[in-house]
Design an enzyme around this catalytic site. Structure first.
Site, PDB file in Angstrom:
ATOM      1  N   ARG A 218     -19.034 -52.272 -40.641  1.00 19.19           N
ATOM      2  CA  ARG A 218     -18.435 -51.628 -39.481  1.00 19.19           C
ATOM      3  C   ARG A 218     -18.227 -50.139 -39.748  1.00 19.19           C
ATOM      4  O   ARG A 218     -17.808 -49.746 -40.844  1.00 19.19           O
ATOM      5  CB  ARG A 218     -17.077 -52.258 -39.144  1.00 19.19           C
ATOM      6  CG  ARG A 218     -17.193 -53.508 -38.287  1.00 19.19           C
ATOM      7  CD  ARG A 218     -17.813 -53.193 -36.914  1.00 19.19           C
ATOM      8  NE  ARG A 218     -18.109 -54.347 -36.105  1.00 19.19           N
ATOM      9  CZ  ARG A 218     -19.276 -55.015 -36.090  1.00 19.19           C
ATOM     10  NH1 ARG A 218     -20.264 -54.658 -36.884  1.00 19.19           N
ATOM     11  NH2 ARG A 218     -19.457 -56.029 -35.272  1.00 19.19           N
TER      12      ARG A 218
ATOM     13  N   GLU B  37     -20.643 -45.904 -31.145  1.00 15.26           N
ATOM     14  CA  GLU B  37     -22.059 -46.264 -31.000  1.00 15.26           C
ATOM     15  C   GLU B  37     -22.482 -46.161 -29.538  1.00 15.26           C
ATOM     16  O   GLU B  37     -21.827 -46.765 -28.691  1.00 15.26           O
ATOM     17  CB  GLU B  37     -22.288 -47.680 -31.527  1.00 15.26           C
ATOM     18  CG  GLU B  37     -22.006 -47.762 -33.022  1.00 15.26           C
ATOM     19  CD  GLU B  37     -22.295 -49.129 -33.634  1.00 15.26           C
ATOM     20  OE1 GLU B  37     -22.766 -50.028 -32.923  1.00 15.26           O
ATOM     21  OE2 GLU B  37     -22.051 -49.290 -34.832  1.00 15.26           O
TER      22      GLU B  37
ATOM     23  N   HIS C 173     -27.606 -49.777 -35.828  1.00 10.38           N
ATOM     24  CA  HIS C 173     -26.934 -51.084 -35.787  1.00 10.38           C
ATOM     25  C   HIS C 173     -27.962 -52.217 -35.635  1.00 10.38           C
ATOM     26  O   HIS C 173     -27.962 -52.958 -34.646  1.00 10.38           O
ATOM     27  CB  HIS C 173     -25.918 -51.139 -34.637  1.00 10.38           C
ATOM     28  CG  HIS C 173     -24.876 -52.207 -34.830  1.00 10.38           C
ATOM     29  ND1 HIS C 173     -23.591 -52.084 -34.350  1.00 10.38           N
ATOM     30  CD2 HIS C 173     -24.918 -53.412 -35.444  1.00 10.38           C
ATOM     31  CE1 HIS C 173     -22.898 -53.177 -34.655  1.00 10.38           C
ATOM     32  NE2 HIS C 173     -23.697 -54.011 -35.315  1.00 10.38           N
TER      33      HIS C 173
HETATM   34  N1  LIG Z   1     -24.627 -54.609 -38.978  1.00 13.72           N
HETATM   35  C1  LIG Z   1     -24.643 -55.689 -38.270  1.00 13.72           C
HETATM   36  O1  LIG Z   1     -25.442 -55.836 -37.350  1.00 13.72           O
HETATM   37  C2  LIG Z   1     -23.706 -56.798 -38.579  1.00 13.72           C
HETATM   38  C3  LIG Z   1     -22.468 -56.543 -39.104  1.00 13.72           C
HETATM   39  N2  LIG Z   1     -21.615 -57.567 -39.385  1.00 13.72           N
HETATM   40  C4  LIG Z   1     -20.323 -57.246 -39.945  1.00 13.72           C
HETATM   41  O2  LIG Z   1     -20.320 -57.567 -41.319  1.00 13.72           O
HETATM   42  C5  LIG Z   1     -18.985 -57.828 -41.739  1.00 13.72           C
HETATM   43  C6  LIG Z   1     -18.939 -59.048 -42.637  1.00 13.72           C
HETATM   44  O3  LIG Z   1     -19.385 -60.186 -41.940  1.00 13.72           O
HETATM   45  P1  LIG Z   1     -19.335 -61.652 -42.611  1.00 13.72           P
HETATM   46  O4  LIG Z   1     -19.771 -61.583 -44.012  1.00 13.72           O
HETATM   47  O5  LIG Z   1     -20.044 -62.542 -41.684  1.00 13.72           O
HETATM   48  O6  LIG Z   1     -17.783 -61.936 -42.557  1.00 13.72           O
HETATM   49  P2  LIG Z   1     -16.940 -62.897 -43.490  1.00 13.72           P
HETATM   50  O7  LIG Z   1     -15.679 -63.160 -42.760  1.00 13.72           O
HETATM   51  O8  LIG Z   1     -17.750 -64.051 -43.942  1.00 13.72           O
HETATM   52  O9  LIG Z   1     -16.622 -61.991 -44.769  1.00 13.72           O
HETATM   53  C7  LIG Z   1     -15.720 -60.941 -44.758  1.00 13.72           C
HETATM   54  C8  LIG Z   1     -15.093 -60.890 -46.137  1.00 13.72           C
HETATM   55  O10 LIG Z   1     -14.318 -59.709 -46.225  1.00 13.72           O
HETATM   56  C9  LIG Z   1     -13.182 -60.016 -47.022  1.00 13.72           C
HETATM   57  N3  LIG Z   1     -12.161 -59.016 -46.775  1.00 13.72           N
HETATM   58  C10 LIG Z   1     -11.369 -58.861 -45.700  1.00 13.72           C
HETATM   59  N4  LIG Z   1     -10.546 -57.815 -45.873  1.00 13.72           N
HETATM   60  C11 LIG Z   1     -10.841 -57.283 -47.082  1.00 13.72           C
HETATM   61  C12 LIG Z   1     -10.326 -56.182 -47.805  1.00 13.72           C
HETATM   62  N5  LIG Z   1      -9.336 -55.440 -47.313  1.00 13.72           N
HETATM   63  N6  LIG Z   1     -10.868 -55.920 -48.989  1.00 13.72           N
HETATM   64  C13 LIG Z   1     -11.866 -56.679 -49.503  1.00 13.72           C
HETATM   65  N7  LIG Z   1     -12.382 -57.746 -48.872  1.00 13.72           N
HETATM   66  C14 LIG Z   1     -11.870 -58.041 -47.665  1.00 13.72           C
HETATM   67  C15 LIG Z   1     -12.817 -61.399 -46.591  1.00 13.72           C
HETATM   68  O11 LIG Z   1     -12.030 -62.055 -47.542  1.00 13.72           O
HETATM   69  C16 LIG Z   1     -14.169 -62.051 -46.436  1.00 13.72           C
HETATM   70  O12 LIG Z   1     -14.547 -62.707 -47.629  1.00 13.72           O
HETATM   71  C17 LIG Z   1     -18.177 -57.943 -40.450  1.00 13.72           C
HETATM   72  O13 LIG Z   1     -17.503 -56.724 -40.228  1.00 13.72           O
HETATM   73  C18 LIG Z   1     -19.207 -58.099 -39.380  1.00 13.72           C
HETATM   74  O14 LIG Z   1     -18.768 -57.638 -38.144  1.00 13.72           O
HETATM   75  C19 LIG Z   1     -21.980 -58.860 -39.199  1.00 13.72           C
HETATM   76  C20 LIG Z   1     -23.200 -59.172 -38.693  1.00 13.72           C
HETATM   77  C21 LIG Z   1     -24.132 -58.162 -38.283  1.00 13.72           C
HETATM   78  O1  LIG Z   2     -22.425 -59.658 -35.417  1.00  7.91           O
HETATM   79  C1  LIG Z   2     -21.982 -58.532 -35.665  1.00  7.91           C
HETATM   80  O2  LIG Z   2     -20.851 -58.312 -36.130  1.00  7.91           O
HETATM   81  C2  LIG Z   2     -22.821 -57.373 -35.428  1.00  7.91           C
HETATM   82  O3  LIG Z   2     -22.433 -56.286 -35.751  1.00  7.91           O
HETATM   83  C3  LIG Z   2     -24.106 -57.551 -34.737  1.00  7.91           C
HETATM   84  O4  LIG Z   2     -24.045 -56.768 -33.589  1.00  7.91           O
HETATM   85  P1  LIG Z   2     -25.129 -56.932 -32.430  1.00  7.91           P
HETATM   86  O5  LIG Z   2     -24.986 -58.336 -31.915  1.00  7.91           O
HETATM   87  O6  LIG Z   2     -26.457 -56.721 -33.043  1.00  7.91           O
HETATM   88  O7  LIG Z   2     -24.774 -55.908 -31.405  1.00  7.91           O
END
Ligand SMILES: NC(=O)C1=CN([C@@H]2O[C@H](COP(=O)(O)OP(=O)(O)OC[C@H]3O[C@@H](n4cnc5c(N)ncnc54)[C@H](O)[C@@H]3O)[C@@H](O)[C@H]2O)C=CC1
Ligand SMILES: O=C(O)C(=O)COP(=O)(O)O
Length: 529
Positions: A232, A261, A281
């Site tokens: 993020r 964004e 993104h």
């Molecule tokens: N770039 C993109 O298109 C995408 C971005 N994302 C983002 O990726 C991130 C992670 O997603 P997931 O792995 O699916 O989530 P998840 O919930 O499986 O993992 C997040 C991890 O962060 C840890 N965490 C929370 N606060 C923390 C802190 N202060 N310090 C250290 N660790 C901490 C949690 O314990 C958890 O293990 C989310 O922000 C999600 O929105 C997800 C999918 C696509």
């Molecule tokens: O799943 C998330 O957290 C993402 O950031 C993916 O975003 P998007 O669905 O590609 O706009």
């Protein structure tokens, strides 16, 4: 009744197909102006979106029929969840549909950053060569620091291990066992920052993670560190990136996500820095991930609209328990008992205790929500449901306390509501007797047994001959039949409580005729029909 769903933000078309199979009508509007969205959103029971649409209180105020906001993806930072909750709208996401794609994108960014791939591609395409300028670094034997060892962080770790990287992670909410299993050393944040050649973050943006990397922590970073953010925007302070690069502390940054964004003009200026590479993104933008999240969210929303299950719901633990067979009867009991309490409690009462025994102790949170839903359903104009009941109660200044009791002398699984000392009836308990058979079993210490159904007349009376006859003949004169009744008394000749199920609703005049009877007091009429 036909159900309508609105698909926003280029959600994969397979989403509409799944809804169609479930006989739910889906309109796909990938590009819609906010003004138009406000005009049409009122028609829909559910919306599906990605990161491109912001759902705030103002938009929700136009969404009269909305029951579900479905995020085809993970991050829900573009949805005002408290506002949705107070409106009783369920928010759900698809937590794992895009994990692999985002992990792969992150690994791609790490390699692209190490080898200057985007910059050198640009140079060649514009007719240049410059091999010396794009000298890279191996990732092999370098240390990768991972902040957030959740789903994506873990998949990144597994992949980069194959590149021969040493892995560190900081995640206060994961376990040593999990880290060990995937070959990651779990360390404190400062340790990780000081030892990492590459840093990748995989957490949500929270108060704790916002600006985690900025000029303020420059001294803690290993000089020459490379930063990757596919989680993020805002975890790295964007305006500090160029100064950190210019000071030689950061060797480069790879960004997929931004605080705004598309980025603002100033941010675009930052992104022009030759040591920063960026994608718009794209983490989840693969055919596979989009198909997975689209199918998942459509199935989840269809199930929820049909009250089959509530998988993926984020703002109501209670609602997700509704399909649990064990808890369901107690939720119904709690709601009915809440309805009774709501009708007998004094005006302005706001101090309530809920006591749970036996199996009910396991589900106290959802049972309290159900009681509050029942209590409030007759007082608030907005539709109260399990999602927003607690919100309304707290907004109205209710002070709630919950206690779990290990056992009760008469009943294994019991719910008791205490309505406070100023109430004519102070405490009422109920239990499940069988499927659909819910009964009040005690009022103010008087044992009683009355099915929670229909129209109930409840009163206190002196325990003397003729009292019941007086009440029943008064009712009979008004052509009101008694279906069932239950009496509870302290002892012979003392006070008694009588609860009567009558065959139809009573009007004020009819109730008055009971109030006026000698020896009868605290008359309450409760409608559960
Ligand atoms: N770039 C993109 O298109 C995408 C971005 N994302 C983002 O990726 C991130 C992670 O997603 P997931 O792995 O699916 O989530 P998840 O919930 O499986 O993992 C997040 C991890 O962060 C840890 N965490 C929370 N606060 C923390 C802190 N202060 N310090 C250290 N660790 C901490 C949690 O314990 C958890 O293990 C989310 O922000 C999600 O929105 C997800 C999918 C696509
Ligand atoms: O799943 C998330 O957290 C993402 O950031 C993916 O975003 P998007 O669905 O590609 O706009």
């Amino acid at each position: 009744m036909s159900l309508n769903v609105l698909l926003l933000d280029n959600v994969d078309p397979v989403c509409a197909e799944v809804f169609k199979e479930r006989n739910i009508h889906a309109d796909q509007r990938p590009k819609i102006e906010l003004d138009e969205l406000k005009k049409i959103i009122g028609k829909y029971e559910a919306i599906v979106l990605r990161s491109g649409t912001t759902v705030d209180e103002e938009l929700l105020s136009h969404a009269e029929n909305l029951r579900i906001i479905g995020r085809a993806g993970v991050g829900v930072d573009n949805i005002d969840i408290p506002a949705a909750t107070s409106k009783g709208v369920l928010v759900m996401n698809t937590p794992d549909g895009n994990t692999i794609s985002t992990a792969e994108h992150t690994c791609g960014m790490i390699i692209a950053l190490a080898r200057n791939i985007p910059q050198s591609v640009d140079r060649v395409k514009s007719g240049g060569w410059d091999r010396k300028k794009f000298m890279g670094t191996e990732v092999h034997s370098k240390t990768l620091g991972i902040v957030g060892l959740g789903k994506i962080g873990t998949e990144v770790a597994l992949r980069m291990k194959q590149f021969g990287m040493d892995l560190l992670a900081y995640d206060p909410f994961t376990t040593q066992d999990h880290a060990k299993e995937i070959g990651v050393e779990l360390v404190e944040l400062d340790d990780l920052l000081g030892r990492s050649d590459f840093l990748t973050v995989h957490t949500p943006l929270t108060e704790k993670t916002k600006n985690m990397i900025s000029l303020d922590v420059a001294d803690k970073l290993k000089p020459g560190i490379r930063l990757v953010n596919c989680a993020r925007g805002g975890i790295y302070k964007e305006e500090d990136l160029v100064p950190l690069i210019e000071k030689g502390i950061v060797a480069g940054a790879a960004l997929d996500v931004y605080t705004t964004e598309p980025p603002t003009k100033e941010l675009y200026e930052t992104l022009k820095n030759p040591s920063i590479i960026c994608t718009p993104h794209l983490g989840a933008s693969t055919e596979e991930a989009q198909e997975k999240v689209a199918v998942q969210i459509a199935s989840q929303i269809s199930d929820a609209l049909e009250n089959k299950n509530y998988k993926g719901s984020l703002n109501s633990k209670s609602i997700s328990l509704l399909t649990n067979d064990e808890v369901q009867p107690y939720v119904e009991l709690a709601e009915k008992l809440g309805k009774v309490s709501g009708q007998i409690m004094p005006d302005n009462a706001n101090n309530f205790s809920f006591e749970y025994t036996g199996i009910c102790t396991k589900y106290s949170e959802v049972l309290t929500d159900a009681i509050l839903k029942g209590m409030l359903s007759q007082y608030v104009s907005e539709s109260v449901n399990l999602i927003n009941a607690r919100h309304y109660a707290l907004e109205r200044g209710f002070k709630l306390s919950e206690t779990n009791k290990s056992d009760d002398k008469n009943y294994n699984d019991l719910i008791t509501i205490k309505l406070g000392d100023s109430s004519e009836y102070k405490q009422i308990s109920a239990a499940v007797f069988g499927p659909g058979d819910y009964r009040i079993v005690e009022i103010d210490g008087f044992g009683i047994e009355l099915r929670l159904e229909g129209d109930i007349l409840m009163y206190q009376n002196l325990d003397k001959p003729g009292m019941l006859a007086a009440v029943s003949s008064t009712l009979a004169k008004q052509d009101i039949n008694i279906g069932a009744l239950s009496l509870g008394r302290e002892g012979k000749g003392s006070n008694a409580i009588t609860a009567v199920i009558v065959d139809r609703q009573l009007n004020n005049e009819e109730l008055d005729s009971i109030y006026k009877l000698d020896g009868v007091s605290n008359v309450k009429y409760i409608s559960l029909s």
